[in-house]
Enzyme design. Sequence first.
Site, mmCIF file in Angstrom:
data_model
loop_
_atom_site.group_PDB
_atom_site.id
_atom_site.type_symbol
_atom_site.label_atom_id
_atom_site.label_comp_id
_atom_site.label_asym_id
_atom_site.label_seq_id
_atom_site.Cartn_x
_atom_site.Cartn_y
_atom_site.Cartn_z
ATOM 1 N N ASP A 115 0.809 -1.213 0.000
ATOM 2 C CA ASP A 115 0.000 0.000 0.000
ATOM 3 C C ASP A 115 0.847 1.270 0.000
ATOM 4 O O ASP A 115 0.447 2.279 -0.580
ATOM 5 C CB ASP A 115 -1.058 -0.026 1.112
ATOM 6 C CG ASP A 115 -0.492 0.261 2.469
ATOM 7 O OD1 ASP A 115 0.719 0.036 2.654
ATOM 8 O OD2 ASP A 115 -1.251 0.702 3.342
ATOM 9 N N ARG A 124 2.626 -7.317 9.551
ATOM 10 C CA ARG A 124 2.513 -5.868 9.841
ATOM 11 C C ARG A 124 1.385 -5.652 10.842
ATOM 12 O O ARG A 124 1.542 -6.051 11.995
ATOM 13 C CB ARG A 124 2.311 -5.070 8.554
ATOM 14 C CG ARG A 124 3.623 -4.378 8.226
ATOM 15 C CD ARG A 124 3.563 -3.360 7.151
ATOM 16 N NE ARG A 124 2.327 -3.275 6.419
ATOM 17 C CZ ARG A 124 1.891 -2.168 5.817
ATOM 18 N NH1 ARG A 124 2.615 -1.070 5.865
ATOM 19 N NH2 ARG A 124 0.765 -2.154 5.136
ATOM 20 N N THR A 181 3.008 -8.240 -1.637
ATOM 21 C CA THR A 181 3.367 -8.155 -0.220
ATOM 22 C C THR A 181 2.963 -9.460 0.453
ATOM 23 O O THR A 181 1.926 -10.021 0.129
ATOM 24 C CB THR A 181 2.673 -6.984 0.496
ATOM 25 O OG1 THR A 181 2.802 -7.173 1.914
ATOM 26 C CG2 THR A 181 1.200 -6.901 0.166
#
Lengths: 332, 332, 332, 332
Positions: free
Chosen positions: D103, D172, D126
């Site tokens: 992103d 994350r 990702t």
Amino acid sequence: MRKIALLTSGGDAPGMNACIRAVVLTALHYNIEVYGYQHGYHGLIGQEYRRLRAKDVLNIIQRGGTILRSARCHEFKTEEGAQTAAKNLNALGIEALLVIGGDGSFRGAQHLSNYWDGQIIGLPGTIDNDIAGTDATIGYYTAIETAMDSIDKVRDTADAFERIFLVEVMGRHAGFIGLNAAVASAADQVLLPELFKDSENTVTDILAHIEGVKARRGDSSYIIVVTENLWPGGVTGLAEELNSRSGIECRPVILGHVQRGGSPVAQDRLLATRLGAHAVEIARSGATGIMVGEHHHQVVTVPFAQTWAERKALDPYLITIMESLFDLLQRP
Amino acid sequence: MRKIALLTSGGDAPGMNACIRAVVLTALHYNIEVYGYQHGYHGLIGQEYRRLRAKDVLNIIQRGGTILRSARCHEFKTEEGAQTAAKNLNALGIEALLVIGGDGSFRGAQHLSNYWDGQIIGLPGTIDNDIAGTDATIGYYTAIETAMDSIDKVRDTADAFERIFLVEVMGRHAGFIGLNAAVASAADQVLLPELFKDSENTVTDILAHIEGVKARRGDSSYIIVVTENLWPGGVTGLAEELNSRSGIECRPVILGHVQRGGSPVAQDRLLATRLGAHAVEIARSGATGIMVGEHHHQVVTVPFAQTWAERKALDPYLITIMESLFDLLQRP
Amino acid sequence: MRKIALLTSGGDAPGMNACIRAVVLTALHYNIEVYGYQHGYHGLIGQEYRRLRAKDVLNIIQRGGTILRSARCHEFKTEEGAQTAAKNLNALGIEALLVIGGDGSFRGAQHLSNYWDGQIIGLPGTIDNDIAGTDATIGYYTAIETAMDSIDKVRDTADAFERIFLVEVMGRHAGFIGLNAAVASAADQVLLPELFKDSENTVTDILAHIEGVKARRGDSSYIIVVTENLWPGGVTGLAEELNSRSGIECRPVILGHVQRGGSPVAQDRLLATRLGAHAVEIARSGATGIMVGEHHHQVVTVPFAQTWAERKALDPYLITIMESLFDLLQRP
Amino acid sequence: MRKIALLTSGGDAPGMNACIRAVVLTALHYNIEVYGYQHGYHGLIGQEYRRLRAKDVLNIIQRGGTILRSARCHEFKTEEGAQTAAKNLNALGIEALLVIGGDGSFRGAQHLSNYWDGQIIGLPGTIDNDIAGTDATIGYYTAIETAMDSIDKVRDTADAFERIFLVEVMGRHAGFIGLNAAVASAADQVLLPELFKDSENTVTDILAHIEGVKARRGDSSYIIVVTENLWPGGVTGLAEELNSRSGIECRPVILGHVQRGGSPVAQDRLLATRLGAHAVEIARSGATGIMVGEHHHQVVTVPFAQTWAERKALDPYLITIMESLFDLLQRP
């Protein structure tokens, strides 16, 4: 010493790239230039070469195959072929030629030495481990691992279905991969060229053993590992023979070329690195006509002729173990 | 609901154990007893069963094969066989039977429903993915991975030697494994039953394509993936045909039963877990005569007849991609 | 000989199950009963044992961990603990006790020998390879492979981002895993307890080497392998130190317990099988107070005290190679 | 359309190379030239580019990392940085820029669109899967597999020693890897940012659950999967907290960067290939300001702003399953 050349020849084997890397980096450590010939002896005759620098061997230690590619070359076996090769090496100013390959490649190296005055050093690269004078060859450890992993998978189905599988592994005319993969994968039986007597008794023994295991263990799953080139028609032929003799159904699995590829396991990378570094060291000392090998965890050198003169023996203790386990499984 | 039974039938597939685990744990969550029949329908007739508890499914999610074993059973297809099975299920007080298997197993389930009043629920377990009504079947993801890994290894040798390899993959009469493994391993060509026209044109096309790739890419390494049961004599037959037509040498590799085994990849464990849990949920709701599947990442149910009524299509976009890449490689 | 016992003790290692299998099958071959104690010496005191039969060791050769489980046991080190163990062994009629474990386990065995008259035989099972008298220990080959595979993966990111990674591997106080994994994964630098001098010089050398490699190779990717227990605060501490001294950013990766698990590689299965079979053979010959090991590919026996008396040396040639490569990478 | 450019940005992910390959081959299929910028936006500003041809993407589908390398670039976020990038793209005649990344990379792409008139298309690369508008991101499947394989190995030791392990996985601020790896590896508990309430209750719940499992299952082995950035001090901090509260000993394992590397699994190669091919197709149609994704096995396009506007939800059914299993394990 200012210039050496390097080539890979014969069947490819995992770890050849790790060996190329070790040769190049060690040579550069001594400020020696390295030239890599493509396609084995074929490229030596056709002058397909390029300078190898440190960046060319970055990030190759983990790759199967060979960045120098390989080939079989009949032309090289002639007088004319070897003379052309010699002329090319001299034109480039090569002082030593390093050959990574199997016994055919070493015979080629020996042949070349009749026509070329430079040093020639061999590095044993073959999955078959059929080279005397070295405890292991580059690629051998990975081939065992690949064969074992595959047999582990076949066993899932063998157990689920209580089926009989015949698994054919590589090895040319030697049983190293077969014996080690069979013990490591807990196979029920193994057929090896070194121990093979005659077809008739073999079939009788296998059928008796299958019955024994079934009776003792209470299920019918059974795995036989068979070295290639041993049975006429391979495991497909053997499956038919067993079926025609007893009506039992066996499924053949031919592992094939999958065994030549893949990222080398640690032991192959380490062997390839040690041998590659040592080959450059002894080249600097003036050695020629020898193969670099490993015996009892020490780097050693062996005259070419010795590498094919005798047949390297299988580990007798491993054979005993395998036979004890067979015996056990068979007894009521 | 107090008692359910579970069996695995047909060819084994990685993830069957993960599915057994999910069924058992979910049932126990609702205080439902689970009975596992061994050897598929064979054990249902022969009353080979045992109670499955939480400890029986500890540490099995990662194992290939099936702890319940599997078998083919002709007797079950008869009226008598199904009646015996029905009687056994009733004797044990089973309210629902869960069957993990392929389309043959679901036909068997349908057959049983003529003789037994309990609920019957299917779970798609086959590497071939040839079952309509579910986007994927348990074991399919692992089979693609195993085939791809093997082709990755074959490519090492193909590149080193600039050789042509024909790799035969499983799939029964469907091209799912073939198409996906071919794209994922960057194979140069693929032969699939869904797209196959006639042998004559196929050979001509392949030979032209090999020539095109060689011309364009400057080397001769080339890999063709071929689904089993497509070419007479398999890849060995095709290799001979190509050789007799053009003199080119091709090496056949038959991946075989290795593709059925091995520890299931994450996507198979997740699919098996979701479907296994859902099968128990819908059993509690009274459903019967249906297979549990997954469509668009949602669990769904499908009547048995629908699972074999239509042929599930390959992903058309993936076919387009493969063909575009072929085209590209071929153009001068 | 009619009855032997077997236990696994200390840290688990891949291949322990293969060793258990070999012991059990070989003993059965000689009609010797085998009793397995659970949880190491803890179970010996608490009498947690069961008879091990052929079916108990079916399908375990490929599994990590130990089916006999392991534990640390402080009570056993006392006089009372050992006497209880001796009493239990006698009550069961055990003639020989086989212990698979590391040097702590062998010290425990030695301690027991003061209170028990039966034979005691050790089998080296530890990933650290820090036992003298055997060239390799069971689990060591797999740990190298796991560490190498992990470093291969870290390199993907190191290269993509041109970053510096510090990778901490196991080894207790020995650098075997570190040195072998570093060479096999083409790491740029390695810190080993055997070669470690002082922290101050180490930091200075590393920073100079990183600069040298960057200048020579034109990128900043760099991987240092560090043995555990060497640097205060481990690789996290070292990363902070390097950062505070020079501003460079390093990412620590601690491989940790992943290195203890996994399916054993072929070399560990073969070693475990040979040693397990041999342990039973020498038990039958009356041996006691010794460890079974392997030296120069031959099975050997070593008195317990010798296994911890001296520190086994790293392969000097591998150190030379690593240092040559470092030197090369650093030079302008 | 005659010229497009391509770059990889942000954290690297397995499958980026497969995507680069698909973009290049598909573009060549339409006779479009492809320019690859090195080091993400950094190279766009610094004009580090090269023409990508078919031979540049040969044999890369199986490699982790990115041949175009990646980087973080703060300069690009400024007006000046984006203007320089725009100028460079125009100078080279680029009509469309394809960005493979997460992103942050898409926000960068959006920023660039204020200064450059060319088309900009994003490809989700990702491991974290934290991008709305696509069911999966390139690299996500491989990260689950790597985490699961590692937890499988940790379980060997957990079981052998009956120990408690806390395994920290990446993600994350999203629990996709955590939830899927936990279910696929049969972990006993998982802590995910989406479901996390407060630290106090979490510790109480974990301790109660450990006790429940121990009581029910009769052993103390226990594995908790924890997403990074969730607990202060990570799993090391949590281990200390659990220890100080109850005296139980937990071992932390931080999987770390190993999860970003490795050869991509088949599902990542297939996703990367489909998205890469589709990105070129829609570039030809004139699209801009959108990401290419996959929804319900179909390629789709999504405006950039939508990819970060909403938080993508975890699979609710998988959460239910995980919680049911927890509940089951805990009940007496």
